[in-house]
Design a protein around this motif. Structure first.
Motif, PDB file in Angstrom:
ATOM      1  N   GLY A  69       0.815  -1.211   0.000  1.00  0.00           N
ATOM      2  CA  GLY A  69       0.000   0.000   0.000  1.00  0.00           C
ATOM      3  C   GLY A  69       0.847   1.258   0.000  1.00  0.00           C
ATOM      4  N   ALA A  70       1.913   1.269   0.815  1.00  0.00           N
ATOM      5  CA  ALA A  70       2.798   2.435   0.861  1.00  0.00           C
ATOM      6  C   ALA A  70       3.503   2.626  -0.471  1.00  0.00           C
ATOM      7  CB  ALA A  70       3.816   2.265   1.987  1.00  0.00           C
ATOM      8  N   ARG A  71       3.895   1.511  -1.083  1.00  0.00           N
ATOM      9  CA  ARG A  71       4.534   1.612  -2.405  1.00  0.00           C
ATOM     10  C   ARG A  71       3.536   2.151  -3.425  1.00  0.00           C
ATOM     11  NH1 ARG A  71       9.590   2.234  -4.428  1.00  0.00           N
ATOM     12  NH2 ARG A  71       9.079   2.673  -6.601  1.00  0.00           N
ATOM     13  N   ASP A  72       2.283   1.705  -3.331  1.00  0.00           N
ATOM     14  CA  ASP A  72       1.239   2.231  -4.223  1.00  0.00           C
ATOM     15  C   ASP A  72       1.079   3.735  -4.032  1.00  0.00           C
ATOM     16  OD1 ASP A  72       0.731  -0.306  -5.210  1.00  0.00           O
ATOM     17  OD2 ASP A  72      -0.942  -0.684  -3.846  1.00  0.00           O
ATOM     18  N   ALA A  73       1.112   4.187  -2.771  1.00  0.00           N
ATOM     19  CA  ALA A  73       0.960   5.615  -2.482  1.00  0.00           C
ATOM     20  C   ALA A  73       2.122   6.418  -3.054  1.00  0.00           C
ATOM     21  CB  ALA A  73       0.863   5.832  -0.971  1.00  0.00           C
ATOM     22  N   ILE A  74       3.333   5.883  -2.920  1.00  0.00           N
ATOM     23  CA  ILE A  74       4.515   6.560  -3.467  1.00  0.00           C
ATOM     24  C   ILE A  74       4.388   6.707  -4.986  1.00  0.00           C
ATOM     25  CG2 ILE A  74       6.994   6.325  -3.875  1.00  0.00           C
ATOM     26  CD1 ILE A  74       7.082   4.837  -1.115  1.00  0.00           C
ATOM     27  N   GLU A  75       4.012   5.617  -5.641  1.00  0.00           N
ATOM     28  CA  GLU A  75       3.883   5.658  -7.105  1.00  0.00           C
ATOM     29  C   GLU A  75       2.748   6.575  -7.532  1.00  0.00           C
ATOM     30  OE1 GLU A  75       3.549   1.584  -8.312  1.00  0.00           O
ATOM     31  OE2 GLU A  75       5.614   1.087  -7.720  1.00  0.00           O
ATOM     32  N   TYR A  76       1.688   6.617  -6.750  1.00  0.00           N
ATOM     33  CA  TYR A  76       0.557   7.509  -7.048  1.00  0.00           C
ATOM     34  C   TYR A  76       0.998   8.972  -6.947  1.00  0.00           C
ATOM     35  CZ  TYR A  76      -4.209   9.438  -6.591  1.00  0.00           C
ATOM     36  OH  TYR A  76      -5.381  10.147  -6.754  1.00  0.00           O
ATOM     37  N   CYS A  77       1.778   9.285  -5.915  1.00  0.00           N
ATOM     38  CA  CYS A  77       2.282  10.650  -5.761  1.00  0.00           C
ATOM     39  C   CYS A  77       3.205  11.035  -6.916  1.00  0.00           C
ATOM     40  CB  CYS A  77       3.028  10.786  -4.432  1.00  0.00           C
ATOM     41  SG  CYS A  77       1.984  10.740  -2.960  1.00  0.00           S
ATOM     42  N   ARG A  78       4.018  10.086  -7.348  1.00  0.00           N
ATOM     43  CA  ARG A  78       4.944  10.367  -8.441  1.00  0.00           C
ATOM     44  C   ARG A  78       4.217  10.550  -9.770  1.00  0.00           C
ATOM     45  NH1 ARG A  78       9.761   5.971  -6.951  1.00  0.00           N
ATOM     46  NH2 ARG A  78      10.735   7.241  -5.315  1.00  0.00           N
ATOM     47  N   LYS A  79       3.216   9.726  -9.993  1.00  0.00           N
ATOM     48  CA  LYS A  79       2.515   9.756 -11.277  1.00  0.00           C
ATOM     49  C   LYS A  79       1.522  10.906 -11.364  1.00  0.00           C
ATOM     50  CE  LYS A  79      -0.357   6.904 -14.324  1.00  0.00           C
ATOM     51  NZ  LYS A  79      -1.030   5.591 -14.491  1.00  0.00           N
ATOM     52  N   GLU A  80       0.789  11.132 -10.285  1.00  0.00           N
ATOM     53  CA  GLU A  80      -0.316  12.096 -10.336  1.00  0.00           C
ATOM     54  C   GLU A  80      -0.017  13.404  -9.624  1.00  0.00           C
ATOM     55  OE1 GLU A  80      -2.803  11.455 -12.194  1.00  0.00           O
ATOM     56  OE2 GLU A  80      -2.500   9.311 -12.532  1.00  0.00           O
ATOM     57  N   GLY A  81       1.070  13.467  -8.815  1.00  0.00           N
ATOM     58  CA  GLY A  81       1.318  14.616  -7.953  1.00  0.00           C
ATOM     59  C   GLY A  81       1.516  15.964  -8.617  1.00  0.00           C
ATOM     60  N   PRO A  82       2.614  16.209  -9.280  1.00  0.00           N
ATOM     61  CA  PRO A  82       3.696  15.243  -9.480  1.00  0.00           C
ATOM     62  C   PRO A  82       4.724  15.303  -8.345  1.00  0.00           C
ATOM     63  CG  PRO A  82       4.170  17.220 -10.718  1.00  0.00           C
ATOM     64  CD  PRO A  82       2.861  17.464 -10.012  1.00  0.00           C
ATOM     65  N   ALA A  83       5.408  14.191  -8.129  1.00  0.00           N
ATOM     66  CA  ALA A  83       6.517  14.137  -7.180  1.00  0.00           C
ATOM     67  C   ALA A  83       7.722  13.544  -7.886  1.00  0.00           C
ATOM     68  CB  ALA A  83       6.153  13.281  -5.966  1.00  0.00           C
ATOM     69  N   GLY A  84       8.908  14.032  -7.495  1.00  0.00           N
ATOM     70  CA  GLY A  84      10.139  13.490  -8.055  1.00  0.00           C
ATOM     71  C   GLY A  84      10.482  12.147  -7.431  1.00  0.00           C
ATOM     72  N   ASP A  85      11.645  11.625  -7.787  1.00  0.00           N
ATOM     73  CA  ASP A  85      12.056  10.303  -7.348  1.00  0.00           C
ATOM     74  C   ASP A  85      12.645  10.266  -5.943  1.00  0.00           C
ATOM     75  OD1 ASP A  85      11.243   9.206  -9.730  1.00  0.00           O
ATOM     76  OD2 ASP A  85      13.226   9.354 -10.667  1.00  0.00           O
ATOM     77  N   TRP A  86      12.882  11.431  -5.344  1.00  0.00           N
ATOM     78  CA  TRP A  86      13.484  11.433  -4.010  1.00  0.00           C
ATOM     79  C   TRP A  86      12.562  10.728  -3.016  1.00  0.00           C
ATOM     80  CZ3 TRP A  86      12.449  12.944   0.959  1.00  0.00           C
ATOM     81  CH2 TRP A  86      13.539  12.977   1.842  1.00  0.00           C
ATOM     82  N   LEU A  87      13.177   9.948  -2.119  1.00  0.00           N
ATOM     83  CA  LEU A  87      12.405   9.207  -1.124  1.00  0.00           C
ATOM     84  C   LEU A  87      13.158   9.225   0.194  1.00  0.00           C
ATOM     85  CD1 LEU A  87       9.905   7.338  -0.697  1.00  0.00           C
ATOM     86  CD2 LEU A  87      11.415   5.410  -1.241  1.00  0.00           C
ATOM     87  N   GLY A  88      12.442   9.513   1.274  1.00  0.00           N
ATOM     88  CA  GLY A  88      13.100   9.560   2.572  1.00  0.00           C
ATOM     89  C   GLY A  88      12.117   9.393   3.702  1.00  0.00           C
ATOM     90  N   GLY A  89      12.622   9.637   4.906  1.00  0.00           N
ATOM     91  CA  GLY A  89      11.792   9.572   6.097  1.00  0.00           C
ATOM     92  C   GLY A  89      11.649  10.939   6.730  1.00  0.00           C
ATOM     93  N   HIS A  90      10.737  11.047   7.680  1.00  0.00           N
ATOM     94  CA  HIS A  90      10.513  12.307   8.386  1.00  0.00           C
ATOM     95  C   HIS A  90      11.818  12.812   8.995  1.00  0.00           C
ATOM     96  CE1 HIS A  90       7.976  14.529  11.683  1.00  0.00           C
ATOM     97  NE2 HIS A  90       8.609  15.370  10.889  1.00  0.00           N
ATOM     98  N   ARG A  91      12.668  11.877   9.465  1.00  0.00           N
ATOM     99  CA  ARG A  91      13.917  12.259  10.120  1.00  0.00           C
ATOM    100  C   ARG A  91      14.920  12.906   9.177  1.00  0.00           C
ATOM    101  NH1 ARG A  91      16.388   6.409  11.856  1.00  0.00           N
ATOM    102  NH2 ARG A  91      14.258   6.208  12.674  1.00  0.00           N
TER     103      ARG A  91
END
Length: 283
Positions: A125-147
């Motif tokens: 589900g989290a991976r689906d959310a990441i891909e959804y943000c990238r495809k529809e957001g748009p969001a770049g490829d950067w990925l990280g945590g709150h920290r």
């Protein structure tokens, strides 16, 4: 996997407060940040997940004084992606306005104690959310945590390790092959049952069969192969018989000739293969 998106109306969200709750992103997002609850959490049936998301929204709005739930999306342990502020409205979970503007905020419902490791469904589900943000957001490829860029333990060590690995989908689990330990007596019984298929006697040296069970079983396998080849040959011959009959029907040939042709085809079909598995030609 297909995105299992739960809209705000489906989970029963309260209306967000304006004007702050309606603040749009001013430009494309760099990427996505993952979060966890940071409090104890226990898993629950999916029917109770919406109520928990509503509880989070109430905490953020009534306790923190925010205009809405802080996250862009929240992923339950069953892999459902609950719409928070969504793709267009700026989140308030990453630490400050600059960080909120920079990346989407995706929460995974895991805690600091209790349930601390995401389920496989949740990772999907989290991976689906990441891909959804990238495809529809748009969001770049950067990925990280709150920290990343903010002093916090969020999203917890387990989620953060997954993020650092590139947020891969969990591998499909396949049941391990069962290992059956046959006693020597059981192996001999198997050999005895299989060594005489279709009249083929296979042990190369009957005197050693009781001592060499592995050889007996290997020979049994060879015999099964021989029987299979015989069967295939006979089926091919029978098919030839059928083809012969079809070619003769309606050709004006008299009955006596047809009967003779069929009898010959049947005789040809009964192919006698005499293979000596103990001889030089055996393999």
């Amino acid at each position: 996997m297909a995105l299992k998106l739960v809209s705000r109306s489906q989970w029963g969200a309260r209306a967000y407060l304006t004007p702050n709750g309606a603040t749009p992103y001013s430009g494309p997002r760099r990427g996505v940040k993952l979060h966890y609850l940071g409090t104890p959490y226990s898993d629950r049936p999916h029917e109770q997940c919406a109520a928990y998301i509503r509880q989070l929204q109430a905490q953020h709005m009534d306790g923190n004084g925010w205009s809405d739930i802080g996250y862009s999306f929240a992923v339950c342990t069953h892999g459902y992606v609950h719409e928070g502020r969504g793709l267009k409205r700026r989140n308030s979970a990453n630490g400050n306005t600059t960080l909120n503007e920079q990346d989407y905020a995706v929460l995974m419902l895991v805690g600091s104690t209790g349930l601390t490791k995401p389920t496989d469904e949740q990772l999907h589900g989290a991976r689906d959310a990441i891909e959804y943000c990238r495809k529809e957001g748009p969001a770049g490829d950067w990925l990280g945590g709150h920290r990343d860029g903010y002093a916090t333990a969020c999203p917890g060590d387990s989620v953060y390790a997954w993020v650092q690995a590139g947020a891969p989908r969990p591998k499909a689990s396949t049941p391990e092959e069962a290992t059956v330990a046959l006693s020597d007596d059981d192996a001999k019984k198997v050999a005895k049952a299989t060594l005489t298929i279709d009249g083929v006697i296979a042990n190369p040296n009957p005197a050693t069969a009781k001592k060499n069970t592995h050889i007996s079983l290997a020979t049994a396998a060879r015999n099964i192969e021989i029987v299979t080849r015989r069967t295939e040959t006979r089926l091919a011959a029978l098919q030839a018989t059928v083809d012969k009959l079809v070619s003769l029907i309606g050709s004006g040939v008299d009955t006596k000739t047809v009967v003779a042709a069929v009898e010959k085809a049947i005789a040809d079909a009964v192919i006698k293969v005499d293979i000596d598995v103990t001889g030089p030609g055996a393999s």
